[in-house]
Scaffold this motif. Structure first.
Motif, PDB file in Angstrom:
ATOM      1  N   HIS A  33       0.855  -1.184   0.000  1.00 49.25           N
ATOM      2  CA  HIS A  33       0.000   0.000   0.000  1.00 49.25           C
ATOM      3  C   HIS A  33       0.892   1.236   0.000  1.00 49.25           C
ATOM      4  N   ILE A  34       0.517   2.221  -0.807  1.00 52.98           N
ATOM      5  CA  ILE A  34       1.262   3.476  -0.887  1.00 52.98           C
ATOM      6  C   ILE A  34       0.286   4.622  -0.679  1.00 52.98           C
ATOM      7  N   ALA A  35       0.660   5.566   0.161  1.00 51.87           N
ATOM      8  CA  ALA A  35      -0.077   6.821   0.304  1.00 51.87           C
ATOM      9  C   ALA A  35       0.861   7.901  -0.209  1.00 51.87           C
ATOM     10  N   GLU A  36       0.418   8.630  -1.215  1.00 53.52           N
ATOM     11  CA  GLU A  36       1.304   9.634  -1.820  1.00 53.52           C
ATOM     12  C   GLU A  36       0.636  10.996  -1.835  1.00 53.52           C
ATOM     13  N   LEU A  37       1.491  12.026  -1.805  1.00 55.73           N
ATOM     14  CA  LEU A  37       0.997  13.390  -1.759  1.00 55.73           C
ATOM     15  C   LEU A  37       2.065  14.315  -2.321  1.00 55.73           C
ATOM     16  N   GLY A  38       1.678  15.257  -3.159  1.00 55.13           N
ATOM     17  CA  GLY A  38       2.580  16.288  -3.654  1.00 55.13           C
ATOM     18  C   GLY A  38       3.351  15.898  -4.892  1.00 55.13           C
ATOM     19  N   ASP A  39       4.106  16.868  -5.378  1.00 58.04           N
ATOM     20  CA  ASP A  39       4.981  16.700  -6.533  1.00 58.04           C
ATOM     21  C   ASP A  39       6.392  17.060  -6.094  1.00 58.04           C
ATOM     22  N   GLY A  40       7.356  16.574  -6.830  1.00 59.84           N
ATOM     23  CA  GLY A  40       8.736  16.909  -6.491  1.00 59.84           C
ATOM     24  C   GLY A  40       9.546  15.654  -6.275  1.00 59.84           C
ATOM     25  N   PRO A  41      10.717  15.803  -5.678  1.00 62.82           N
ATOM     26  CA  PRO A  41      11.587  14.647  -5.454  1.00 62.82           C
ATOM     27  C   PRO A  41      10.895  13.606  -4.573  1.00 62.82           C
ATOM     28  N   LEU A  42      11.187  12.358  -4.837  1.00 62.37           N
ATOM     29  CA  LEU A  42      10.599  11.262  -4.079  1.00 62.37           C
ATOM     30  C   LEU A  42      11.194  11.180  -2.677  1.00 62.37           C
ATOM     31  N   VAL A  43      10.320  11.085  -1.694  1.00 58.90           N
ATOM     32  CA  VAL A  43      10.712  10.823  -0.318  1.00 58.90           C
ATOM     33  C   VAL A  43       9.891   9.618   0.118  1.00 58.90           C
ATOM     34  N   MET A  44      10.543   8.593   0.642  1.00 61.15           N
ATOM     35  CA  MET A  44       9.835   7.387   1.035  1.00 61.15           C
ATOM     36  C   MET A  44       9.962   7.190   2.539  1.00 61.15           C
ATOM     37  N   PHE A  45       8.813   7.014   3.176  1.00 61.60           N
ATOM     38  CA  PHE A  45       8.767   6.700   4.599  1.00 61.60           C
ATOM     39  C   PHE A  45       8.455   5.219   4.737  1.00 61.60           C
ATOM     40  N   LEU A  46       9.179   4.542   5.586  1.00 62.75           N
ATOM     41  CA  LEU A  46       8.923   3.134   5.868  1.00 62.75           C
ATOM     42  C   LEU A  46       8.594   3.010   7.348  1.00 62.75           C
ATOM     43  N   HIS A  47       7.507   2.347   7.638  1.00 63.77           N
ATOM     44  CA  HIS A  47       7.114   2.154   9.026  1.00 63.77           C
ATOM     45  C   HIS A  47       7.403   0.720   9.444  1.00 63.77           C
ATOM     46  N   GLY A  48       7.468   0.517  10.711  1.00 60.06           N
ATOM     47  CA  GLY A  48       7.696  -0.819  11.239  1.00 60.06           C
ATOM     48  C   GLY A  48       6.405  -1.445  11.746  1.00 60.06           C
ATOM     49  N   PHE A  49       6.491  -2.683  12.109  1.00 60.89           N
ATOM     50  CA  PHE A  49       5.335  -3.387  12.638  1.00 60.89           C
ATOM     51  C   PHE A  49       5.224  -3.055  14.121  1.00 60.89           C
ATOM     52  N   PRO A  50       4.079  -2.754  14.641  1.00 59.94           N
ATOM     53  CA  PRO A  50       2.729  -2.857  14.111  1.00 59.94           C
ATOM     54  C   PRO A  50       2.173  -1.543  13.577  1.00 59.94           C
ATOM     55  N   GLN A  51       2.989  -0.514  13.371  1.00 60.42           N
ATOM     56  CA  GLN A  51       2.493   0.749  12.842  1.00 60.42           C
ATOM     57  C   GLN A  51       2.048   0.582  11.392  1.00 60.42           C
ATOM     58  N   PHE A  52       1.394   1.614  10.856  1.00 56.69           N
ATOM     59  CA  PHE A  52       1.042   1.628   9.443  1.00 56.69           C
ATOM     60  C   PHE A  52       1.194   3.047   8.922  1.00 56.69           C
ATOM     61  N   TRP A  53       0.839   3.277   7.687  1.00 54.76           N
ATOM     62  CA  TRP A  53       1.141   4.542   7.010  1.00 54.76           C
ATOM     63  C   TRP A  53       0.649   5.759   7.771  1.00 54.76           C
ATOM     64  N   TRP A  54      -0.389   5.628   8.558  1.00 54.17           N
ATOM     65  CA  TRP A  54      -0.972   6.764   9.285  1.00 54.17           C
ATOM     66  C   TRP A  54       0.065   7.425  10.196  1.00 54.17           C
TER      67      TRP A  54
END
Length: 69
Positions: A35-56
């Motif tokens: 699952h990917i939640a994306e927002l905005g334009d520009g350079p790519l920034v990727m956030f990775l969460h650990g278990f048991p967290q999620f994208w929120w």
């Protein structure tokens, strides 16, 4: 085998994908669905969460970085 990222009419509405300024996407890679939640334009920034967290976990950072460009 069906594509795990393909939309399905049988999938229930998700509580982990609330509406917001972001866009939700599913990406299939090597037999797994991400699952990917994306927002905005520009350079790519990727956030990775650990278990048991999620994208929120990253919702405030998504908005701040999108506003910053």
């Amino acid at each position: 085998m069906s594509d795990p990222a393909a939309p399905s009419a049988q999938q229930p509405a998700s509580l982990v994908r609330p509406d917001g300024p972001w866009t939700h996407r599913d990406v299939a890679a090597n037999g797994a669905r991400f699952h990917i939640a994306e927002l905005g334009d520009g350079p790519l920034v990727m956030f990775l969460h650990g278990f048991p967290q999620f994208w929120w976990t990253w919702r405030h950072q998504l908005e701040a970085l999108a506003d910053a460009g």
